[in-house]
Design a protein around this motif. Structure first.
Motif, PDB file in Angstrom:
ATOM      1  N   GLY A  99      -0.608  -0.512  11.595  1.00 31.90           N
ATOM      2  CA  GLY A  99      -1.668  -0.004  10.741  1.00 31.90           C
ATOM      3  C   GLY A  99      -1.422   1.408  10.250  1.00 31.90           C
ATOM      4  N   GLU A 100      -1.304   2.362  11.191  1.00 29.78           N
ATOM      5  CA  GLU A 100      -1.041   3.746  10.821  1.00 29.78           C
ATOM      6  C   GLU A 100       0.246   4.262  11.473  1.00 29.78           C
ATOM      7  N   GLU A 101       1.139   3.339  11.787  1.00 28.42           N
ATOM      8  CA  GLU A 101       2.423   3.687  12.398  1.00 28.42           C
ATOM      9  C   GLU A 101       3.559   3.509  11.388  1.00 28.42           C
ATOM     10  N   PHE A 102       4.446   4.494  11.369  1.00 25.61           N
ATOM     11  CA  PHE A 102       5.651   4.431  10.542  1.00 25.61           C
ATOM     12  C   PHE A 102       6.863   4.546  11.460  1.00 25.61           C
ATOM     13  N   ILE A 103       7.946   3.905  11.053  1.00 32.67           N
ATOM     14  CA  ILE A 103       9.161   3.938  11.853  1.00 32.67           C
ATOM     15  C   ILE A 103      10.329   4.360  10.966  1.00 32.67           C
ATOM     16  N   PHE A 104      11.170   5.237  11.506  1.00 34.63           N
ATOM     17  CA  PHE A 104      12.317   5.781  10.773  1.00 34.63           C
ATOM     18  C   PHE A 104      13.592   5.473  11.543  1.00 34.63           C
ATOM     19  N   LEU A 135       0.814  -1.216   0.000  1.00 35.82           N
ATOM     20  CA  LEU A 135       0.000   0.000   0.000  1.00 35.82           C
ATOM     21  C   LEU A 135       0.847   1.265   0.000  1.00 35.82           C
ATOM     22  N   THR A 136       1.827   1.338   0.892  1.00 37.43           N
ATOM     23  CA  THR A 136       2.582   2.580   1.091  1.00 37.43           C
ATOM     24  C   THR A 136       3.887   2.637   0.307  1.00 37.43           C
ATOM     25  N   GLY A 137       4.409   1.501  -0.105  1.00 36.29           N
ATOM     26  CA  GLY A 137       5.670   1.489  -0.836  1.00 36.29           C
ATOM     27  C   GLY A 137       6.902   1.511   0.041  1.00 36.29           C
ATOM     28  N   VAL A 138       6.736   1.561   1.359  1.00 38.44           N
ATOM     29  CA  VAL A 138       7.885   1.533   2.263  1.00 38.44           C
ATOM     30  C   VAL A 138       8.105   0.091   2.735  1.00 38.44           C
ATOM     31  N   ALA A 182      -5.967   5.770   1.064  1.00 37.22           N
ATOM     32  CA  ALA A 182      -5.449   6.886   0.260  1.00 37.22           C
ATOM     33  C   ALA A 182      -4.516   7.763   1.092  1.00 37.22           C
ATOM     34  N   VAL A 183      -4.860   7.975   2.348  1.00 38.86           N
ATOM     35  CA  VAL A 183      -4.008   8.762   3.241  1.00 38.86           C
ATOM     36  C   VAL A 183      -2.661   8.069   3.433  1.00 38.86           C
ATOM     37  N   LEU A 184      -2.694   6.780   3.742  1.00 37.29           N
ATOM     38  CA  LEU A 184      -1.456   6.038   3.979  1.00 37.29           C
ATOM     39  C   LEU A 184      -0.599   5.973   2.719  1.00 37.29           C
ATOM     40  N   ARG A 185      -1.259   5.832   1.580  1.00 41.49           N
ATOM     41  CA  ARG A 185      -0.522   5.738   0.315  1.00 41.49           C
ATOM     42  C   ARG A 185       0.222   7.037   0.021  1.00 41.49           C
ATOM     43  N   GLN A 186      -0.463   8.167   0.193  1.00 35.69           N
ATOM     44  CA  GLN A 186       0.172   9.455  -0.096  1.00 35.69           C
ATOM     45  C   GLN A 186       1.281   9.752   0.903  1.00 35.69           C
ATOM     46  N   LEU A 187       1.035   9.473   2.175  1.00 30.79           N
ATOM     47  CA  LEU A 187       2.055   9.746   3.182  1.00 30.79           C
ATOM     48  C   LEU A 187       3.283   8.872   2.962  1.00 30.79           C
ATOM     49  N   ILE A 234      -5.025  15.250   1.891  1.00 27.47           N
ATOM     50  CA  ILE A 234      -5.218  14.219   0.874  1.00 27.47           C
ATOM     51  C   ILE A 234      -6.549  14.441   0.175  1.00 27.47           C
ATOM     52  N   ASP A 235      -6.523  14.507  -1.144  1.00 28.53           N
ATOM     53  CA  ASP A 235      -7.757  14.661  -1.917  1.00 28.53           C
ATOM     54  C   ASP A 235      -8.428  13.302  -2.070  1.00 28.53           C
ATOM     55  N   TRP A 236      -9.701  13.236  -1.650  1.00 25.81           N
ATOM     56  CA  TRP A 236     -10.414  11.966  -1.714  1.00 25.81           C
ATOM     57  C   TRP A 236     -11.901  12.233  -1.961  1.00 25.81           C
ATOM     58  N   GLU A 237     -12.377  11.791  -3.119  1.00 29.04           N
ATOM     59  CA  GLU A 237     -13.795  11.907  -3.474  1.00 29.04           C
ATOM     60  C   GLU A 237     -14.301  13.328  -3.268  1.00 29.04           C
ATOM     61  N   GLU A 238     -13.607  14.270  -3.892  1.00 28.32           N
ATOM     62  CA  GLU A 238     -13.971  15.687  -3.865  1.00 28.32           C
ATOM     63  C   GLU A 238     -13.940  16.272  -2.457  1.00 28.32           C
ATOM     64  N   GLN A 239     -13.189  15.631  -1.573  1.00 22.95           N
ATOM     65  CA  GLN A 239     -13.000  16.147  -0.222  1.00 22.95           C
ATOM     66  C   GLN A 239     -11.508  16.162   0.084  1.00 22.95           C
TER      67      GLN A 239
END
Length: 268
Positions: free
Chosen positions: A164-169, A89-92, A140-145, A195-200
């Motif tokens: 799920g919504e955690e990233f580590i550096f 999903l995120t590419g990382v 969509a949020v996770l993908r863009q981030l 993040i642009d999602w469904e006109e929001q």
């Protein structure tokens, strides 16, 4: 050999195989004529056309298929390695891949007394994003981030999706002095690029826990270092989220007691 085939490409490999096959065929024909006593002046009119025409027709067809099959297998192996090491999903990097790479680096850094930093980032109230925009909106949020985080990290930095919504550096050769600018960029990317999602537009923030591996703080394992970052992340959430908190030796003692303080936007 595999790297050479991939580098040259299908056409040049097939051409090379064809030329080598013709050369070997001519050599074999010459040897046979020497053994059987056929006059050498008959070599060119008898052996050369057969060797060239037959091999020029057969070898390219066979080798084109085989080389194409080899390249396809190589491509599938690369895709499997990609799927095994990176989050689709995120590419990382995924959690296991990150921990394997970070563990190796940790041992080298500890042995050579190298300074580095570890950051644990958690998106604030991400459940509300999924509830209000659906899981596709959350994806969509996770993908863009994921793309944005990759853009602001160096090639030497390690980035993974820890949960799920955690990233580590993991930031090699990065001490406390260099961290402030990086965390500001992280918060800015998340805060200033909805993040642009469904006109929001979906707005999110993040809490970040930080720990620095140096002479004053040198735990014996990567797991302990991650635990420090997690303690700092917990305190950042108690501070009100959307901020960064750095681990200190007294942090664990204050986890359930004193309220943290903030100076110029930084949690102490």
């Amino acid at each position: 050999m595999r790297k050479l085939i991939i580098k040259l490409g299908r056409f040049w490999v097939v051409l090379g195989i064809t030329l080598v096959s013709i050369l070997l065929s001519l050599t074999a024909a010459w040897v046979m004529m020497e053994v059987t006593g056929v006059p050498q002046q008959d070599f060119l009119p008898r052996a050369l056309p057969i060797a060239v025409i037959v091999l020029a027709l057969v070898v390219p067809l066979v080798s084109w298929y085989l080389v194409g099959l080899f390249i396809r297998v190589h491509s599938l192996e690369a895709e499997m390695r990609q799927l095994a090491s990176f989050d689709e999903l995120t590419g990382v990097r995924n959690r296991r891949s990150f921990l394997d790479l970070a563990s190796s680096y940790f041992e080298v850094a500890r042995r050579n007394q190298q300074v580095f930093s570890l950051l644990l980032l958690d998106l604030d109230h991400f459940k509300f994003v999924n509830d209000n925009h659906g899981h596709l909106g959350g994806d969509a949020v996770l993908r863009q981030l994921g793309r944005q985080f990759l853009d602001i990290t160096r090639k030497s930095d390690m980035l993974g999706r820890f949960g799920g919504e955690e990233f580590i550096f993991l930031l090699p050769e990065t001490g406390a002095d260099e961290l402030s600018h990086f965390t500001e960029r992280l918060h800015g990317v998340i805060r200033d690029d909805p993040i642009d999602w469904e006109e929001q537009q979906i707005h999110v923030t993040a809490s970040i826990g930080i720990t620095v591996f140096d002479q004053e703080n040198c735990p014996e394992s990567l797991n302990l270092l991650i635990k420090q970052a997690d303690d700092a992340l917990y305190r950042a959430k108690r501070e009100g989220r959307n901020c960064s908190c750095r681990y200190s030796p007294t942090l664990a003692q204050m986890r359930w007691s004193d309220e943290p303080k903030r100076v110029n936007g930084e949690t102490l």
